[in-house]
Design an enzyme around this catalytic site. Sequence first.
Site, PDB file in Angstrom:
ATOM      1  N   LYS A 120       1.112  -1.089   0.104  1.00 45.21           N
ATOM      2  CA  LYS A 120      -0.168  -0.417   0.221  1.00 45.21           C
ATOM      3  C   LYS A 120       1.078   1.174   0.101  1.00 45.21           C
ATOM      4  O   LYS A 120       0.345   2.179  -0.673  1.00 45.21           O
ATOM      5  CB  LYS A 120      -1.106   0.042   1.235  1.00 45.21           C
ATOM      6  N   ASP A 138      -6.733   0.268   0.330  1.00 47.43           N
ATOM      7  CA  ASP A 138      -6.126   0.398   2.296  1.00 47.43           C
ATOM      8  C   ASP A 138      -7.959  -0.243   2.522  1.00 47.43           C
ATOM      9  O   ASP A 138      -8.673  -0.603   1.753  1.00 47.43           O
ATOM     10  CB  ASP A 138      -6.141   1.985   2.738  1.00 47.43           C
TER      11      ASP A 138
END
Length: 213
Positions: A120, A138
Amino acid sequence: MNKEKTNKVLDYFEELFPDAHCELNHQNVFELLVAVMLSAQTTDKKVNQVTASLFKKYPTVESFALASLEDLQNDIKIIGLYRNKAKNLKKMAQVLLEEYNGEVPKTRKELESLPGVGRKTTNVVLSVGFDEPAFAVDTHVERISKRLGFAKKDDTVNDVERKVCRSIPRDRWNKAHHQFIFFGRYFCKAQNPNCKECHLYDMCKDKIKEVRK
DNA sequence: AACTCGGGGCA
DNA sequence: TGCCCAGAGTT
Protein backbone atom coordinates in the site's frame (compact mmCIF):
# COMPACT_ATOMS: atom_id res chain seq x y z
CA MET A 1 -17.46 -4.62 -13.34
CA ASN A 2 -18.71 -3.45 -16.75
CA LYS A 3 -17.79 -0.19 -18.41
CA GLU A 4 -21.14 1.48 -17.94
CA LYS A 5 -21.19 0.98 -14.17
CA THR A 6 -17.53 1.89 -13.86
CA ASN A 7 -18.17 5.18 -15.65
CA LYS A 8 -21.19 5.85 -13.46
CA VAL A 9 -18.99 5.45 -10.39
CA LEU A 10 -16.15 7.57 -11.76
CA ASP A 11 -18.53 10.32 -12.90
CA TYR A 12 -20.21 10.40 -9.49
CA PHE A 13 -16.88 10.53 -7.67
CA GLU A 14 -15.77 13.36 -9.96
CA GLU A 15 -18.96 15.21 -9.07
CA LEU A 16 -18.56 14.65 -5.32
CA PHE A 17 -14.79 14.99 -5.01
CA PRO A 18 -13.30 16.83 -8.00
CA ASP A 19 -10.28 17.83 -5.93
CA ALA A 20 -9.54 14.56 -4.12
CA HIS A 21 -5.88 14.41 -3.21
CA CYS A 22 -3.38 13.03 -0.70
CA GLU A 23 -3.97 14.77 2.63
CA LEU A 24 -0.70 13.77 4.27
CA ASN A 25 1.47 16.87 4.59
CA HIS A 26 4.85 16.55 2.88
CA GLN A 27 7.46 18.71 1.12
CA ASN A 28 9.21 15.98 -0.86
CA VAL A 29 9.09 12.30 -1.71
CA PHE A 30 11.04 11.25 1.35
CA GLU A 31 8.60 13.03 3.66
CA LEU A 32 5.74 11.46 1.74
CA LEU A 33 7.29 8.03 2.21
CA VAL A 34 7.67 8.62 5.95
CA ALA A 35 4.15 10.01 6.32
CA VAL A 36 2.53 7.12 4.46
CA MET A 37 4.57 4.58 6.38
CA LEU A 38 3.46 6.14 9.66
CA SER A 39 -0.19 6.28 8.60
CA ALA A 40 -0.77 2.54 8.95
CA GLN A 41 -3.78 1.83 11.17
CA THR A 42 -4.31 5.45 12.12
CA THR A 43 -5.72 8.65 10.61
CA ASP A 44 -3.91 11.14 8.41
CA LYS A 45 -4.95 13.85 10.84
CA LYS A 46 -2.87 12.29 13.59
CA VAL A 47 0.04 11.67 11.26
CA ASN A 48 0.06 15.32 10.21
CA GLN A 49 -0.01 16.27 13.88
CA VAL A 50 3.18 14.25 14.39
CA THR A 51 5.05 15.05 11.18
CA ALA A 52 4.65 18.81 11.63
CA SER A 53 7.29 18.76 14.37
CA LEU A 54 9.01 15.55 13.27
CA PHE A 55 10.38 17.03 10.04
CA LYS A 56 11.70 20.06 11.91
CA LYS A 57 13.52 17.90 14.42
CA TYR A 58 14.77 15.52 11.73
CA PRO A 59 15.14 17.58 8.54
CA THR A 60 17.24 15.07 6.59
CA VAL A 61 17.49 11.36 5.88
CA GLU A 62 20.75 11.35 7.86
CA SER A 63 19.12 12.78 10.96
CA PHE A 64 16.56 9.97 10.97
CA ALA A 65 19.31 7.40 10.48
CA LEU A 66 21.28 8.79 13.42
CA ALA A 67 18.28 9.42 15.66
CA SER A 68 17.98 7.95 19.12
CA LEU A 69 15.44 5.17 18.85
CA GLU A 70 13.97 6.09 22.21
CA ASP A 71 13.52 9.73 21.16
CA LEU A 72 11.97 8.69 17.89
CA GLN A 73 9.51 6.44 19.66
CA ASN A 74 8.42 9.27 21.94
CA ASP A 75 8.15 11.67 19.00
CA ILE A 76 5.58 9.50 17.24
CA LYS A 77 3.94 7.88 20.23
CA ILE A 78 0.44 9.31 19.82
CA ILE A 79 -0.13 7.61 16.46
CA GLY A 80 0.08 4.15 18.01
CA LEU A 81 2.12 1.12 16.89
CA TYR A 82 5.01 3.43 17.62
CA ARG A 83 7.72 0.94 18.55
CA ASN A 84 7.68 -0.86 15.22
CA LYS A 85 7.21 2.33 13.28
CA ALA A 86 10.12 4.11 14.96
CA LYS A 87 12.36 1.10 14.48
CA ASN A 88 11.39 0.78 10.82
CA LEU A 89 11.77 4.51 10.23
CA LYS A 90 15.33 4.58 11.54
CA LYS A 91 16.25 1.42 9.66
CA MET A 92 14.65 2.70 6.50
CA ALA A 93 16.70 5.90 6.65
CA GLN A 94 19.85 3.83 7.12
CA VAL A 95 19.02 1.65 4.12
CA LEU A 96 18.30 4.71 1.99
CA LEU A 97 21.74 6.11 2.87
CA GLU A 98 23.63 2.86 2.45
CA GLU A 99 21.89 1.44 -0.60
CA TYR A 100 20.32 4.35 -2.43
CA ASN A 101 22.61 7.33 -1.87
CA GLY A 102 20.02 8.95 0.38
CA GLU A 103 17.38 9.01 -2.36
CA VAL A 104 13.96 7.35 -2.43
CA PRO A 105 14.09 4.52 -5.01
CA LYS A 106 11.57 4.64 -7.87
CA THR A 107 10.86 0.98 -8.54
CA ARG A 108 8.15 -1.11 -6.92
CA LYS A 109 10.60 -3.85 -6.02
CA GLU A 110 13.03 -1.51 -4.26
CA LEU A 111 10.33 0.43 -2.42
CA GLU A 112 8.59 -2.69 -1.19
CA SER A 113 11.85 -4.08 0.19
CA LEU A 114 12.30 -1.11 2.54
CA PRO A 115 11.60 -1.73 6.25
CA GLY A 116 8.02 -0.86 7.15
CA VAL A 117 7.03 -0.34 3.53
CA GLY A 118 4.48 -2.72 2.04
CA ARG A 119 2.25 -2.88 -0.98
CA LYS A 120 0.00 0.00 0.00
CA THR A 121 2.74 2.47 0.95
CA THR A 122 4.62 1.58 -2.23
CA ASN A 123 1.60 2.32 -4.40
CA VAL A 124 0.99 5.70 -2.74
CA VAL A 125 4.63 6.73 -3.15
CA LEU A 126 4.62 5.64 -6.79
CA SER A 127 1.40 7.46 -7.64
CA VAL A 128 1.60 10.59 -5.48
CA GLY A 129 5.38 10.92 -5.29
CA PHE A 130 6.48 9.85 -8.76
CA ASP A 131 3.25 10.19 -10.75
CA GLU A 132 3.48 6.56 -11.80
CA PRO A 133 0.21 4.65 -12.34
CA ALA A 134 -0.60 2.69 -9.17
CA PHE A 135 -3.78 1.98 -7.26
CA ALA A 136 -3.35 1.57 -3.52
CA VAL A 137 -5.90 -0.55 -1.67
CA ASP A 138 -6.47 0.33 1.98
CA THR A 139 -9.41 -0.45 4.24
CA HIS A 140 -11.57 2.30 2.71
CA VAL A 141 -10.84 1.28 -0.86
CA GLU A 142 -11.43 -2.36 -0.06
CA ARG A 143 -14.81 -1.65 1.53
CA ILE A 144 -15.95 0.67 -1.26
CA SER A 145 -14.78 -1.69 -4.00
CA LYS A 146 -16.76 -4.54 -2.49
CA ARG A 147 -19.87 -2.47 -1.85
CA LEU A 148 -19.93 -1.18 -5.40
CA GLY A 149 -19.23 -4.58 -6.90
CA PHE A 150 -15.71 -4.10 -8.25
CA ALA A 151 -14.73 -7.07 -6.09
CA LYS A 152 -16.43 -9.83 -4.14
CA LYS A 153 -16.87 -9.95 -0.41
CA ASP A 154 -14.25 -12.60 0.34
CA ASP A 155 -11.64 -11.30 -2.13
CA THR A 156 -8.18 -10.59 -0.70
CA VAL A 157 -6.53 -7.17 -0.92
CA ASN A 158 -4.57 -8.35 -3.94
CA ASP A 159 -7.74 -9.58 -5.63
CA VAL A 160 -9.33 -6.17 -5.06
CA GLU A 161 -6.38 -4.30 -6.53
CA ARG A 162 -6.28 -6.56 -9.57
CA LYS A 163 -10.00 -6.28 -10.25
CA VAL A 164 -10.29 -2.52 -9.75
CA CYS A 165 -7.25 -1.91 -11.92
CA ARG A 166 -8.79 -4.07 -14.62
CA SER A 167 -12.00 -2.02 -14.55
CA ILE A 168 -10.57 1.49 -14.35
CA PRO A 169 -8.44 2.98 -17.15
CA ARG A 170 -4.77 3.15 -16.19
CA ASP A 171 -4.51 6.90 -16.58
CA ARG A 172 -7.27 7.38 -14.01
CA TRP A 173 -5.91 5.14 -11.25
CA ASN A 174 -4.15 7.87 -9.30
CA LYS A 175 -7.07 10.27 -9.10
CA ALA A 176 -9.60 7.48 -8.65
CA HIS A 177 -7.66 6.09 -5.71
CA HIS A 178 -8.07 9.30 -3.74
CA GLN A 179 -11.70 9.58 -4.77
CA PHE A 180 -12.33 6.08 -3.41
CA ILE A 181 -10.63 7.20 -0.18
CA PHE A 182 -12.66 10.42 0.10
CA PHE A 183 -15.86 8.54 -0.67
CA GLY A 184 -15.03 6.05 2.06
CA ARG A 185 -14.04 8.63 4.63
CA TYR A 186 -16.67 11.30 4.12
CA PHE A 187 -19.62 9.65 2.42
CA CYS A 188 -19.78 5.87 2.43
CA LYS A 189 -18.48 5.35 5.96
CA ALA A 190 -18.02 1.85 7.32
CA GLN A 191 -20.67 2.08 10.04
CA ASN A 192 -22.72 5.06 8.96
CA PRO A 193 -22.95 5.34 5.16
CA ASN A 194 -24.97 8.11 3.55
CA CYS A 195 -27.28 5.74 1.64
CA LYS A 196 -30.12 8.27 1.36
CA GLU A 197 -28.08 10.67 -0.74
CA CYS A 198 -26.08 8.09 -2.62
CA HIS A 199 -26.60 7.94 -6.39
CA LEU A 200 -24.98 4.50 -6.49
CA TYR A 201 -27.46 2.81 -4.16
CA ASP A 202 -28.89 0.66 -6.94
CA MET A 203 -25.60 -1.09 -7.61
CA CYS A 204 -24.61 -1.38 -3.93
CA LYS A 205 -24.02 -4.91 -2.63
CA ASP A 206 -24.36 -3.89 1.03
CA LYS A 207 -27.39 -1.59 1.28
CA ILE A 208 -26.81 -1.03 4.99
CA LYS A 209 -29.62 1.50 5.24
CA GLU A 210 -32.97 0.99 3.58
CA VAL A 211 -33.78 3.63 1.01
CA ARG A 212 -37.19 4.14 -0.56
CA LYS A 213 -37.66 6.22 -3.67
C1' DA B 1 -4.88 -16.79 6.86
C1' DA B 2 -4.50 -15.39 11.51
C1' DC B 3 -2.14 -12.76 14.86
C1' DT B 4 0.20 -8.73 16.85
C1' DC B 5 1.36 -4.07 17.39
C1' DG B 6 -1.13 0.67 20.24
C1' DG B 7 -2.39 5.47 21.64
C1' DG B 8 -6.13 8.51 21.17
C1' DG B 9 -10.81 9.88 19.56
C1' DC B 10 -15.37 8.92 19.91
C1' DA B 11 -19.85 6.75 21.43
C1' DT C 1 -15.30 1.04 28.92
C1' DG C 2 -15.08 -0.72 24.28
C1' DC C 3 -14.48 -0.11 19.44
C1' DC C 4 -11.91 1.40 15.59
C1' DC C 5 -8.27 3.63 12.66
C1' DA C 6 -4.72 5.78 4.58
C1' DG C 7 -0.84 -1.65 7.24
C1' DA C 8 3.22 -4.47 7.67
C1' DG C 9 5.85 -8.33 9.50
C1' DT C 10 5.94 -12.82 11.46
C1' DT C 11 4.35 -17.43 12.08
